[in-house]
Design an enzyme around this catalytic site. Structure first.
Site: not given
Length: 117
Positions: A30-32, A96, A101, A103
């Site tokens: 999970r993205d923070i 970034e 990766h 999303h």
């Protein structure tokens, strides 16, 4: 492994992450700072700086990455209403972290792909 890469350090277990799926070659977590109700990053365990480099260097691993993303979308219940799978590459692409990766975004209508202006 790249010792300065945050995603390599997550793969190594040095930095915690909320893992939702792991294979021999991929990791999804999970993205923070989520941008949608479901926002999961799907990465390769091997360090490749971006999707273009990965595609040329290891097409089979690129396929593993896509298969992992599809499986996570299914597990998260996103297949019915749809989802977005996005790779940012380079400065203009908004990348970034210099580790390939994807999303995986969903859980609500996501609107236009790009904001104009």
């Amino acid at each position: 492994m790249n010792d300065t890469c945050i995603f390599c350090r997550i793969v190594a277990g040095e930095i915690p992450a909320t893992v939702v799926r792991e294979t021999d070659t991929t990791l999804a977590f999970r993205d923070i700072a989520p941008k949608a109700p479901v926002h999961i990053l799907v990465i390769t365990k091997a360090h490749h700086p971006d999707v273009a480099t990965l595609g040329h260097a290891d097409p089979a691993l690129a396929g593993d990455l896509l298969a992992a993303a599809a499986d996570v979308a299914e597990r998260e219940g996103l297949r019915g209403d749809g989802f977005r799978l996005m790779f940012n590459t380079g400065e203009y692409g908004g990348q970034e972290v210099d580790h390939v990766h994807a999303h995986l975004l969903g859980g609500r209508p996501l609107g236009p792909m790009l904001v104009t202006g």
